[in-house]
Enzyme design. Structure first.
Site, PDB file in Angstrom:
ATOM      1  N   HIS A 197       0.682  -1.212   0.124  1.00  0.00           N
ATOM      2  CA  HIS A 197      -0.090  -0.145  -0.090  1.00  0.00           C
ATOM      3  C   HIS A 197       0.961   1.241   0.050  1.00  0.00           C
ATOM      4  CE1 HIS A 197      -0.206  -0.211   4.731  1.00  0.00           C
ATOM      5  NE2 HIS A 197       0.493   0.963   4.238  1.00  0.00           N
ATOM      6  N   GLU A 201      -4.919   0.566  -0.387  1.00  0.00           N
ATOM      7  CA  GLU A 201      -4.759  -0.756  -0.123  1.00  0.00           C
ATOM      8  C   GLU A 201      -4.890  -1.568  -1.522  1.00  0.00           C
ATOM      9  OE1 GLU A 201      -3.668  -1.774   2.584  1.00  0.00           O
ATOM     10  OE2 GLU A 201      -4.378  -0.761   4.428  1.00  0.00           O
TER      11      GLU A 201
HETATM   12  C1  F6R Z   1       1.070   6.985   6.145  1.00  0.00           C
HETATM   13  C2  F6R Z   1       1.213   6.252   4.954  1.00  0.00           C
HETATM   14  C3  F6R Z   1       1.269   4.819   4.904  1.00  0.00           C
HETATM   15  C4  F6R Z   1       2.880   4.350   5.276  1.00  0.00           C
HETATM   16  C5  F6R Z   1       2.787   2.767   5.450  1.00  0.00           C
HETATM   17  C6  F6R Z   1       4.349   2.405   6.066  1.00  0.00           C
HETATM   18  O1  F6R Z   1       0.885   8.278   5.821  1.00  0.00           O
HETATM   19  O2  F6R Z   1       1.099   6.834   3.827  1.00  0.00           O
HETATM   20  O3  F6R Z   1       1.131   4.169   3.877  1.00  0.00           O
HETATM   21  O4  F6R Z   1       3.818   4.823   4.600  1.00  0.00           O
HETATM   22  O5  F6R Z   1       2.104   2.214   6.170  1.00  0.00           O
HETATM   23  O6  F6R Z   1       4.478   2.897   7.289  1.00  0.00           O
HETATM   24  P1  F6R Z   1       5.985   2.688   8.305  1.00  0.00           P
HETATM   25  O7  F6R Z   1       6.754   3.824   7.664  1.00  0.00           O
HETATM   26  O8  F6R Z   1       5.346   2.855   9.796  1.00  0.00           O
HETATM   27  O9  F6R Z   1       6.387   1.518   7.923  1.00  0.00           O
END
Ligand code: F6R
Length: 247
Positions: A142, A147
């Site tokens: 995603h 998603e």
């Molecule tokens: C949040 C977003 C999400 C995150 C993804 C990865 O604004 O766009 O798509 O980039 O869930 O999250 P982390 O960096 O916490 O692994």
């Protein structure tokens, strides 16, 4: 057609943060009123720390910049400590000179969430579009809250995060049952309209999604793979996140 994604494998998360923040710094020095697209999550925290350092130590100014965030939880007020507004204040906005009225994040408490999404798209159009989006990557491919199944021309809308995403995000909540079931998110099309995109990913748990995004078929089943069609998209990865890529 070969993947259009420019892949850079860097030493570690700190180097990725320097390089990613450096892209924003170069943009702002060239165009002080640039339109920045920003993400939340664990991955960008170091990048925001580096932007704060560039402001503090090197005089990088965000005073004329406009910033749009990718997403927000539906139902959370910006003062809620798990809202993405709260995250942005804590990790970036409170440490730089961006004007509060130039920071745009979906209002998670909007009475009419779909109208809020349409207004958000209109605001992006009104400022002439996003110059540079910073993205993270979900383990299921995603981007933002887009998603698997999100169409390449999807726009800002109310979304239901995948159970895998809810589970991953529950680490930030005292009680997993508190994770909001829905969010507001820009669409894949909104992201694709940006002039440049930089996606950052670190760690072995992102390797499979990275490989599918860069070298897999372009498919809504892996929304990040749709970035292959963007003319100026760079992935900045550490070695662990890049290990599923074939030469
Ligand atoms: C949040 C977003 C999400 C995150 C993804 C990865 O604004 O766009 O798509 O980039 O869930 O999250 P982390 O960096 O916490 O692994």
């Amino acid at each position: 057609m070969a993947s259009g994604i420019d892949v850079r494998v860097l030493d570690d998360a700190a180097t990725i943060a320097q390089e990613a923040a450096g892209l924003f710094a170069a943009l702002l020095r060239d165009c002080p009123a640039a339109v920045l697209g920003l993400a939340t999550g664990s991955t960008p925290e170091l990048t925001y720390a580096e932007m704060g350092r560039l402001h503090r130590d090197e005089g990088l100014s965000f005073a004329q910049a406009r910033a749009f965030n990718l997403d927000e939880y539906l139902g959370l007020d910006g003062d809620h400590d798990q809202s993405f507004r709260y995250f942005m204040q804590k990790h970036l906005f409170d440490h730089i000179d961006i004007r509060p009225w130039n920071t745009f994040i979906f209002d998670g408490t909007a009475r009419d969430p779909q109208a809020e999404c349409e207004a958000f798209e209109a605001k992006i159009r009104a400022v002439g579009g996003v110059d540079l989006w910073l993205l993270g990557l979900g383990g299921n491919g995603h981007i933002a809250f887009n998603e698997p199944g999100s169409a390449s021309d999807s726009r800002s809308r109310v979304v239901t995060p995948h159970p895998e995403t809810v589970a991953a995000n529950s680490r930030h909540f005292a009680d997993p049952s508190e994770v909001p079931a829905q969010g507001l998110s820009v669409g894949v099309g909104t992201i694709m309209d940006g002039r440049k995109i930089v996606l950052i990913a670190t760690g072995a748990h992102k390797a499979e999604a990275v490989a599918r995004a860069v070298q897999g078929p372009r498919t809504p089943a892996c929304p990040a793979s749709l970035l292959q069609d963007h003319a100026a998209c760079t992935f900045m990865l550490d070695r662990a996140a890049a290990r599923g890529l074939s030469a």
